[in-house]
Every structure is written in structure tokens, then in C-alpha cells.
Design a protein around this motif. Structure first.
Motif, PDB file in Angstrom:
ATOM      1  N   HIS A  83       5.308   2.609 -11.009  1.00 51.73           N
ATOM      2  CA  HIS A  83       4.818   2.157  -9.706  1.00 51.73           C
ATOM      3  C   HIS A  83       3.376   1.702  -9.856  1.00 51.73           C
ATOM      4  O   HIS A  83       2.548   2.419 -10.429  1.00 51.73           O
ATOM      5  CB  HIS A  83       4.886   3.279  -8.668  1.00 51.73           C
ATOM      6  N   PHE A  84       3.084   0.508  -9.342  1.00 55.71           N
ATOM      7  CA  PHE A  84       1.721  -0.007  -9.350  1.00 55.71           C
ATOM      8  C   PHE A  84       1.038   0.336  -8.032  1.00 55.71           C
ATOM      9  O   PHE A  84       1.657   0.300  -6.964  1.00 55.71           O
ATOM     10  CB  PHE A  84       1.710  -1.521  -9.563  1.00 55.71           C
ATOM     11  N   HIS A 115      -1.275   6.881  -1.187  1.00 55.91           N
ATOM     12  CA  HIS A 115      -0.034   6.436  -1.837  1.00 55.91           C
ATOM     13  C   HIS A 115       0.157   7.177  -3.162  1.00 55.91           C
ATOM     14  O   HIS A 115       1.274   7.600  -3.507  1.00 55.91           O
ATOM     15  CB  HIS A 115      -0.093   4.925  -2.068  1.00 55.91           C
ATOM     16  N   PHE A 116      -0.916   7.359  -3.916  1.00 58.13           N
ATOM     17  CA  PHE A 116      -0.874   8.105  -5.175  1.00 58.13           C
ATOM     18  C   PHE A 116      -0.366   9.529  -4.950  1.00 58.13           C
ATOM     19  O   PHE A 116       0.550   9.995  -5.640  1.00 58.13           O
ATOM     20  CB  PHE A 116      -2.287   8.124  -5.767  1.00 58.13           C
ATOM     21  N   ALA A 146       0.815  -1.215   0.000  1.00 62.33           N
ATOM     22  CA  ALA A 146       0.000   0.000   0.000  1.00 62.33           C
ATOM     23  C   ALA A 146       0.847   1.263   0.000  1.00 62.33           C
ATOM     24  O   ALA A 146       0.505   2.252  -0.654  1.00 62.33           O
ATOM     25  CB  ALA A 146      -0.931  -0.007   1.219  1.00 62.33           C
ATOM     26  N   VAL A 147       1.958   1.240   0.723  1.00 62.08           N
ATOM     27  CA  VAL A 147       2.761   2.457   0.890  1.00 62.08           C
ATOM     28  C   VAL A 147       3.848   2.573  -0.170  1.00 62.08           C
ATOM     29  O   VAL A 147       4.126   3.668  -0.664  1.00 62.08           O
ATOM     30  CB  VAL A 147       3.387   2.492   2.302  1.00 62.08           C
ATOM     31  N   ARG A 200       3.882  13.798  -5.037  1.00 58.04           N
ATOM     32  CA  ARG A 200       4.599  14.835  -4.291  1.00 58.04           C
ATOM     33  C   ARG A 200       6.094  14.551  -4.268  1.00 58.04           C
ATOM     34  O   ARG A 200       6.914  15.457  -4.440  1.00 58.04           O
ATOM     35  CB  ARG A 200       4.053  14.921  -2.862  1.00 58.04           C
ATOM     36  N   ARG A 201       6.463  13.295  -4.062  1.00 57.93           N
ATOM     37  CA  ARG A 201       7.878  12.926  -4.049  1.00 57.93           C
ATOM     38  C   ARG A 201       8.520  13.227  -5.395  1.00 57.93           C
ATOM     39  O   ARG A 201       9.604  13.823  -5.472  1.00 57.93           O
ATOM     40  CB  ARG A 201       8.022  11.431  -3.732  1.00 57.93           C
ATOM     41  N   PHE A 202       7.864  12.823  -6.460  1.00 55.80           N
ATOM     42  CA  PHE A 202       8.430  12.966  -7.797  1.00 55.80           C
ATOM     43  C   PHE A 202       8.558  14.432  -8.195  1.00 55.80           C
ATOM     44  O   PHE A 202       9.585  14.847  -8.731  1.00 55.80           O
ATOM     45  CB  PHE A 202       7.553  12.215  -8.792  1.00 55.80           C
ATOM     46  N   LEU A 203       7.523  15.217  -7.924  1.00 56.85           N
ATOM     47  CA  LEU A 203       7.558  16.617  -8.324  1.00 56.85           C
ATOM     48  C   LEU A 203       8.468  17.448  -7.426  1.00 56.85           C
ATOM     49  O   LEU A 203       8.933  18.514  -7.834  1.00 56.85           O
ATOM     50  CB  LEU A 203       6.147  17.208  -8.324  1.00 56.85           C
TER      51      LEU A 203
END
Length: 410
Positions: A370-371, A388-389, A52-53, A394-397
Motif C-alpha cells: 500500500h502506498f 491512514h498508516f 488518502a484513506v 491496525r487492520r493488518f494486525l
């Protein structure tokens, strides 16, 4: 929203407060917290938490243990007391503190409320006109660095604002960004009666909106067939797109990717069912779409999806949309994407199989896949994959390119 002991958790705002003060935690720690709270009636296995995470990426047990330790520290708990999070040895964890669910109507002076308990930053709806005379509506909401969302299946800037299908998307995406989105030609608040319904026209409309909004360099989000539009734009304008996010996307439509006789027959049948159903204005056919887009949705959510589809465009336009969607093919363009790309796909998506995400990841250089743990094509607000989405986006941007995005508002 959730309250326990002296803590308050707001998944919509991605916020944890303790004693009234905001507690800053890592995105994975927050996702861990919300998943445990939402499944507090049972023990949550370690494997489920990892899925999930972290979306199925290989993560060691020690990494999970360290995140639980960080979460306990943020909540004023620890491994000895375990007042909030209990360890079930050999299995996983359980959220054991007593939780009260809140419907908070508190708003900032700059916020607007469409209905009780739902808080959103205001949106501004504007228009621009294409070279062939089509009025295209676009909306801006939120503050911060820009995030542009390419149009996807049957959008409506106004109706989405209060829709249970899309409202949480708008809240989540505009929480830390200035979100720019638009209605593609033929639907929503844009002109419905248009001559050019081609894929190239959709890419041109994205180009039109970006220029009208006065953007320089920005991240671009494409959902479903909007992913193909985003890919085509990113290849056409590599100097403009800093990062690309593709969600439930594909590079080839059902007819374009059909290779065997059975696949061609199934793709043609899907297209024909859509044509006939919409031409006869039969709600049972729209229900087929609802069950494919939201297989785990309830009757209320399906009805909301059907109502949104029906109000978004004309029956004639739906048939034209379906024809273009089926023949989309950007497989030769995808290898020419030059920006970092994040591909998020629901693992058991019934509308667009995960093989399409794998194809995108194989074609696009410097991409990561990422699935998410969901069967829905459109993530709902109450499923565990939703935080998780948001965490992954947020992490990527947040990982800025060497040259920061430029926003040249006119």
C-alpha cells in the motif's frame, strides 16, 4: 484534538466521542473523518479521499459514499441536514461544522506526561548483554499483544520519547500493543564502542532482545533499513514471527542495488558526502539528511531531526553505519519469508524510492503493498497519511493467524 457540536475527536488515541461516550467506527471511517477535519478550509475531492484513506487501491464511488453515510450517522448528521459534512455534487465533500482545536492535558492515572498536552503510556528501559559483551538497551511501553520494532537509523530510546520526529509513532504503535523497541549497538542507550558492526550482528541483537523480553510468537515491524533486519530475522525464525510489517523499507542498499555506472556513481557520492560531512562535524551535511528524510518538514522539524542525529551516536559510528547500510542485501532471503507481510511505503519518498517497495512486494510471498500519500521518509503527525498508516497497521494486525500470539513474560 478537535471538538464540534457534541463530538470530540482524538487522532492520537484513534477515538471519537459523542456526548461523552465513545463511538466505535471502522478505521476507514475514522481516517475519512480526520482527513476532512484537517482540510476543512476547502472542498476535498473524492479522488483525494480515496487516495488518502485507501492508499490508491481501487475503490468504487459507492464504497466511499457508504463510508460517508456511516460517518454522518456516527456524528448525528445525515444527507438531508448536512450540518457537519456537506456534499459538493460532482466534486467531493467538505467539513462544515465549526471546529475548536484542543490541547488536552487530561491523563489517566497510569499515564505519564513529558510536556503539556502530550500523553504517553510509561516506558520501561532494560538491558541485555550480547554474547560478544555488548550491552543492548530495549524499552517496553503500552499494553496488550506484543509488537516488536526492529532498530533503524540512529535510534535513542530516551530522546525519542519527547521528539517531534518519533513521539507520535510511539503513541500510535503502543496505543493497542505492548511495544518492544531497542537501540542497535553503536547508538542511543546501547554501547557505542563495539567491534562487530556487521548486519549479522544487528540481526543477532534483535534475536537477543526478543529472547530477553520473553516473547513467543509476535508481529515484527521494520522501518527503513530496519526492514532488512526484520526480513532476515523472520527467515531465521519463521516460528516466531506471526506477521511482518515493512515501512519505507528496502532489501538492497544504494550500492548493492546500483546497476548502471550512473547509479554506482550517485550511490558512492551519497556515501562519500555522508562520510566527509560527519567526520568534519559539519551541520550542513546533516541538513542534507534532514531534507531527504523530511522534505515537507519545516525548520523546527529539521532542527529536531538534526539534534537527534547528533546526540544519538559518535561521528565514527555514523560512518560505519553508512557503510553497512549501503551494502545491505537481503534479496535472496526475502522470498523465504513465510508469514503474511504488509508493505507500507510513501509514494514520493525521496530517501527510498517506491521501486524498492515494489521489489519487496515481488520477492515476498503473501505480501500486500500500500502506498501512502507523502514525500517524507518518516511520516509526521500532521500529514493526512498518518491516520491512514495507523489504520492499515491496525487492520493488518487485527487479522490474527490461526495460532494466536503467545506472550511468555518472565
Amino acid at each position: 484534538m478537535y471538538r464540534f457540536e457534541d463530538c470530540q475527536v482524538d487522532p492520537r488515541q484513534f477515538e471519537l466521542r459523542r456526548g461523552g461516550a465513545v463511538v466505535h467506527v471502522e478505521p476507514q471511517v475514522f481516517a475519512l473523518l480526520t482527513h476532512l477535519i484537517q482540510h476543512r478550509h476547502r472542498v476535498v475531492a473524492k479522488t483525494e479521499l480515496l487516495d488518502a484513506v485507501w492508499g490508491g487501491r481501487y475503490i468504487s464511488d459507492s464504497a466511499l459514499t457508504s463510508r460517508v453515510k456511516m460517518l454522518r450517522r456516527a456524528l448525528g448528521d445525515d444527507g438531508n441536514q448536512q450540518r457537519v459534512i456537506a456534499t459538493v455534487h460532482g466534486i467531493g465533500y467538505r467539513f462544515v461544522a465549526e471546529v475548536a482545536e484542543l490541547d488536552d492535558g487530561t491523563v489517566d492515572a497510569t499515564d505519564t506526561v513529558d510536556e503539556p498536552g502530550i500523553v504517553r503510556p510509561p516506558q520501561q528501559i532494560r538491558y541485555c548483554v550480547s554474547p560478544d559483551g555488548v550491552r543492548v538497551a530495549y524499552a517496553i511501553s503500552g499494553t496488550g499483544s506484543p509488537l516488536v520494532r526492529a532498530a533503524n537509523w540512529l535510534t535513542h530510546l530516551d530522546l525519542e520519547w519527547s521528539s517531534p520526529i518519533w513521539a507520535h509513532w510511539l503513541d500510535g504503535l503502543a496505543r493497542h500493543h505492548r511495544l518492544i523497541r531497542y537501540d542497535e549497538r553503536g547508538c542511543g542507550l546501547s554501547d557505542w564502542e563495539v567491534a562487530d558492526f556487521s548486519f549479522d550482528a544487528w540481526v543477532n541483537d534483535l534475536e537477543l532482545v526478543v529472547n530477553a523480553a520473553g516473547l513467543g510468537r509476535f508481529p515484527l515491524l521494520g522501518v527503513s533499513q530496519g526492514g532488512a533486519v526484520a526480513i532476515a530475522y523472520a527467515v531465521r525464525h519463521p516460528e516466531r514471527v506471526s506477521r511482518l510489517v515493512l515501512v519505507s523499507a528496502y532489501c538492497r542498499g544504494r550500492l548493492a542495488r546500483a546497476r548502471t555506472a550512473d547509479e554506482r556513481e550517485e550511490a558512492a557520492l551519497d556515501l562519500q558526502l555522508g562520510r566527509i560531512g560527519w567526520r568534519h562535524d559539519d551541520p550542513t551535511f546533516r541538513q542534507v539528511f534532514a531534507s531527504q528524510f523530511l522534505p515537507d518538514g519545516n525548520r523546527e522539524l529539521w532542527d529536531a531531526f538534526n539534534d537527534l542525529q547528533r546526540a544519538t551516536t559518535s561521528t565514527e559510528n555514523v560512518v560505519r553505519f553508512l557503510d553497512v547500510f549501503a551494502h545491505i542485501d537481503v534479496s535472496t532471503q526475502a522470498p523465504h519469508v513465510r508469514c503474511p507481510t504488509l508493505i507500507l511505503h510513501n509514494r514520493d519518498d525521496l530517501r527510498v524510492p517506491r521501486s524498492q517497495a515494489q521489489e519487496l512486494a515481488a520477492l515476498i510471498p503473501d505480501s500486500e503493498l500500500h502506498f501512502l500519500a507523502s514525500r517524507n521518509h518518516i511520516l509526521t503527525a500532521d500529514e493526512s497519511a498518518w491516520p491512514h498508516f495507523l489504520t492499515e497497521i491496525r487492520r493488518f494486525l487485527a487479522a490474527r493467524p490461526p495460532q494466536a500470539e503467545i506472550t511468555a513474560d518472565r
